[in-house]
Design an enzyme around this catalytic site. Structure first.
Site, PDB file in Angstrom:
ATOM      1  CG  ASP A  45      -2.005  -1.053   1.095  1.00  0.00           C
ATOM      2  OD1 ASP A  45      -2.475  -1.293  -0.024  1.00  0.00           O
ATOM      3  OD2 ASP A  45      -2.374  -1.647   2.124  1.00  0.00           O
ATOM      4  N   GLY A  46       2.016   1.176   0.682  1.00  0.00           N
ATOM      5  CA  GLY A  46       2.935   2.321   0.718  1.00  0.00           C
ATOM      6  C   GLY A  46       3.386   2.695  -0.696  1.00  0.00           C
ATOM      7  CB  THR A 160      -8.208  -0.263   6.774  1.00  0.00           C
ATOM      8  OG1 THR A 160      -7.830   0.260   5.495  1.00  0.00           O
ATOM      9  CG2 THR A 160      -9.596  -0.847   6.707  1.00  0.00           C
ATOM     10  CB  ALA A 161      -4.233   3.508   6.943  1.00  0.00           C
ATOM     11  CE1 TYR A 162      -1.863   7.835  13.748  1.00  0.00           C
ATOM     12  CE2 TYR A 162      -0.621   8.975  12.041  1.00  0.00           C
ATOM     13  CZ  TYR A 162      -0.879   8.734  13.375  1.00  0.00           C
ATOM     14  OH  TYR A 162      -0.143   9.384  14.335  1.00  0.00           O
ATOM     15  CG  ASN A 163      -9.895   6.112  11.054  1.00  0.00           C
ATOM     16  OD1 ASN A 163     -10.362   7.000  11.748  1.00  0.00           O
ATOM     17  ND2 ASN A 163     -10.547   4.982  10.791  1.00  0.00           N
ATOM     18  CD  GLN A 222       3.449   8.747   0.619  1.00  0.00           C
ATOM     19  OE1 GLN A 222       2.296   9.046   0.869  1.00  0.00           O
ATOM     20  NE2 GLN A 222       3.899   8.732  -0.631  1.00  0.00           N
TER      21      GLN A 222
HETATM   22  P1  NAP Z   1       4.726   2.542   6.815  1.00  0.00           P
HETATM   23  O1  NAP Z   1       4.936   3.064   8.208  1.00  0.00           O
HETATM   24  O2  NAP Z   1       5.859   1.885   6.121  1.00  0.00           O
HETATM   25  O3  NAP Z   1       3.463   1.547   6.755  1.00  0.00           O
HETATM   26  C1  NAP Z   1       2.351   1.664   7.482  1.00  0.00           C
HETATM   27  C2  NAP Z   1       1.493   0.389   7.307  1.00  0.00           C
HETATM   28  O4  NAP Z   1       0.195   0.860   6.914  1.00  0.00           O
HETATM   29  C3  NAP Z   1       1.950  -0.606   6.248  1.00  0.00           C
HETATM   30  O5  NAP Z   1       1.739  -1.913   6.734  1.00  0.00           O
HETATM   31  C4  NAP Z   1       1.013  -0.324   5.083  1.00  0.00           C
HETATM   32  O6  NAP Z   1       0.759  -1.468   4.255  1.00  0.00           O
HETATM   33  C5  NAP Z   1      -0.247   0.019   5.841  1.00  0.00           C
HETATM   34  N1  NAP Z   1      -1.254   0.763   5.076  1.00  0.00           N
HETATM   35  C6  NAP Z   1      -1.087   1.818   4.250  1.00  0.00           C
HETATM   36  N2  NAP Z   1      -2.275   2.207   3.759  1.00  0.00           N
HETATM   37  C7  NAP Z   1      -3.208   1.374   4.304  1.00  0.00           C
HETATM   38  C8  NAP Z   1      -4.612   1.272   4.187  1.00  0.00           C
HETATM   39  N3  NAP Z   1      -5.311   2.133   3.433  1.00  0.00           N
HETATM   40  N4  NAP Z   1      -5.244   0.310   4.898  1.00  0.00           N
HETATM   41  C9  NAP Z   1      -4.570  -0.540   5.690  1.00  0.00           C
HETATM   42  N5  NAP Z   1      -3.228  -0.495   5.828  1.00  0.00           N
HETATM   43  C10 NAP Z   1      -2.559   0.455   5.140  1.00  0.00           C
HETATM   44  O7  NAP Z   1       4.266   3.803   5.952  1.00  0.00           O
HETATM   45  P2  NAP Z   1       3.846   3.833   4.439  1.00  0.00           P
HETATM   46  O8  NAP Z   1       3.910   2.474   3.833  1.00  0.00           O
HETATM   47  O9  NAP Z   1       4.576   4.952   3.798  1.00  0.00           O
HETATM   48  O10 NAP Z   1       2.302   4.251   4.596  1.00  0.00           O
HETATM   49  C11 NAP Z   1       1.922   5.504   5.073  1.00  0.00           C
HETATM   50  C12 NAP Z   1       0.698   5.271   5.878  1.00  0.00           C
HETATM   51  O11 NAP Z   1       1.081   4.715   7.111  1.00  0.00           O
HETATM   52  C13 NAP Z   1      -0.057   6.524   6.256  1.00  0.00           C
HETATM   53  O12 NAP Z   1      -0.947   6.938   5.255  1.00  0.00           O
HETATM   54  C14 NAP Z   1      -0.766   6.079   7.516  1.00  0.00           C
HETATM   55  O13 NAP Z   1      -2.064   5.592   7.231  1.00  0.00           O
HETATM   56  C15 NAP Z   1       0.053   4.903   8.025  1.00  0.00           C
HETATM   57  N6  NAP Z   1       0.554   5.235   9.352  1.00  0.00           N
HETATM   58  C16 NAP Z   1      -0.009   4.578  10.401  1.00  0.00           C
HETATM   59  C17 NAP Z   1       0.354   4.883  11.689  1.00  0.00           C
HETATM   60  C18 NAP Z   1      -0.292   4.157  12.810  1.00  0.00           C
HETATM   61  O14 NAP Z   1      -1.098   3.239  12.524  1.00  0.00           O
HETATM   62  N7  NAP Z   1      -0.023   4.531  14.046  1.00  0.00           N
HETATM   63  C19 NAP Z   1       1.324   5.878  11.938  1.00  0.00           C
HETATM   64  C20 NAP Z   1       1.893   6.527  10.855  1.00  0.00           C
HETATM   65  C21 NAP Z   1       1.480   6.207   9.561  1.00  0.00           C
HETATM   66  P3  NAP Z   1       1.873  -2.092   3.275  1.00  0.00           P
HETATM   67  O15 NAP Z   1       2.755  -2.912   4.167  1.00  0.00           O
HETATM   68  O16 NAP Z   1       1.062  -2.922   2.320  1.00  0.00           O
HETATM   69  O17 NAP Z   1       2.603  -0.965   2.611  1.00  0.00           O
END
Ligand code: NAP
Length: 267
Positions: A45-46, A160-163, A222
């Site tokens: 997804d990233g 399904t991500a940060y939210n 990201q």
């Molecule tokens: P990352 O820190 O390398 O990956 C974050 C994780 O989020 C990865 O496992 C990624 O899946 C997954 N992901 C991304 N979009 C998703 C979605 N729509 N539904 C479910 N999982 C999803 O960062 P990145 O790969 O650059 O992704 C950036 C995203 O990370 C941001 O948009 C944010 O949503 C998320 N994030 C989450 C948190 C948290 O949960 N506390 C904190 C910061 C950022 P893949 O392994 O398939 O790439």
């Protein structure tokens, strides 16, 4: 049909993208990284998020296809061992697509400058040291005075991500809505926020006006937004959408169940 392959730098993804390129040439499809009709991402997804921002100015004419090489894969319908099947679908493409909502972010900086950003997953505004203090308005009406780490505003597919980590609900990808969730809000006898996520419609918008705005951080998917004094940030559902080529249909709730719970039929 013009196709661009957008791969993450890992060895597994590179192998898949090399195989794809060879098969695309053999099928007499065209490789074009400047103005493609289809962007195939290889990674997770990233990688799809990075491709989305890379091609942000061409969203109206591009359809995305995601191949995942062992990652979570919310936006990625295809596995790395399905390259032949995907090439066959591309060769028989008839324009089938599915689209999802995006988030518009309008930032007004302290120096009067303005910026518009577009997010596929979410935007956050937060403070790293100390408490973020901000007035939150819905449709220009003061809703609450927020104190806490920050706020996360997400799209249905971003839910399904940060939210989700902030305790937000998972929204159906068929909804036209955005969700605002709190990141570690302070709630006691003195300070009070709603304390639960809210979901707003396309006719509504949320404006966040930070107090002591010089130390707040903003993220858009990201990326970190340049750290400048912020006067206000307005979030609303965008008129633009992201399009995916829909050669197969993975039911959204099946994807959620498999990714987060791992339940298989008859378990
Ligand atoms: P990352 O820190 O390398 O990956 C974050 C994780 O989020 C990865 O496992 C990624 O899946 C997954 N992901 C991304 N979009 C998703 C979605 N729509 N539904 C479910 N999982 C999803 O960062 P990145 O790969 O650059 O992704 C950036 C995203 O990370 C941001 O948009 C944010 O949503 C998320 N994030 C989450 C948190 C948290 O949960 N506390 C904190 C910061 C950022 P893949 O392994 O398939 O790439």
């Amino acid at each position: 049909m013009k196709i661009s392959i957008f791969s993450n730098p890992g060895d597994a993804s590179k192998q898949v993208s090399d195989a794809l390129k060879a098969k695309i040439k053999a099928e007499k499809l065209t490789l074009d990284d400047e103005h493609p009709d289809i962007v195939i991402t290889v990674g997770g997804d990233g990688t799809l998020l990075t491709a989305f921002h890379h091609f942000r100015d061409q969203l109206a004419t591009i359809r995305f296809v995601g191949i995942h090489t062992g990652h979570l894969g919310f936006y990625t319908d295809w596995r790395d061992y399905e390259v032949d099947e995907l090439i066959d679908s591309l060769a028989h493409d008839n324009g089938q697509s599915v689209s999802y909502p995006l988030l518009d972010i309008f930032i007004k900086y302290g120096n009067g400058q303005k910026e518009r950003l577009l997010a596929l997953n979410e935007a956050t505004i937060k403070k790293v040291t100390g408490t973020m203090l901000a007035n939150v308005y819905i449709k220009d009406q003061l809703f609450e005075v927020f104190r806490g780490d920050g706020l996360c505003v997400s799209t249905p597919t971003g839910s399904t991500a940060y939210n989700k980590s902030t305790g937000g609900a998972v929204l159906s990808s068929e909804l036209k809505a955005i969700q605002v969730s709190e990141i570690a809000s302070i709630n006691n006898r003195v300070f009070r926020t709603l304390g639960s996520p809210i979901v707003i419609s396309p006719n509504e918008w949320v404006r966040v006006e930070p107090v002591n705005s010089d130390e707040n951080l903003m993220t858009c998917d990201q990326m970190m937004v340049e750290n400048r004094l912020i006067d206000s940030v307005t979030f609303r559902i965008s008129k633009q959408r992201i399009n995916f080529a829909q050669y197969r249909h993975t039911q959204f709730w099946k994807r959620v169940s498999e990714s987060f719970i791992g339940v298989k039929p008859n378990d």
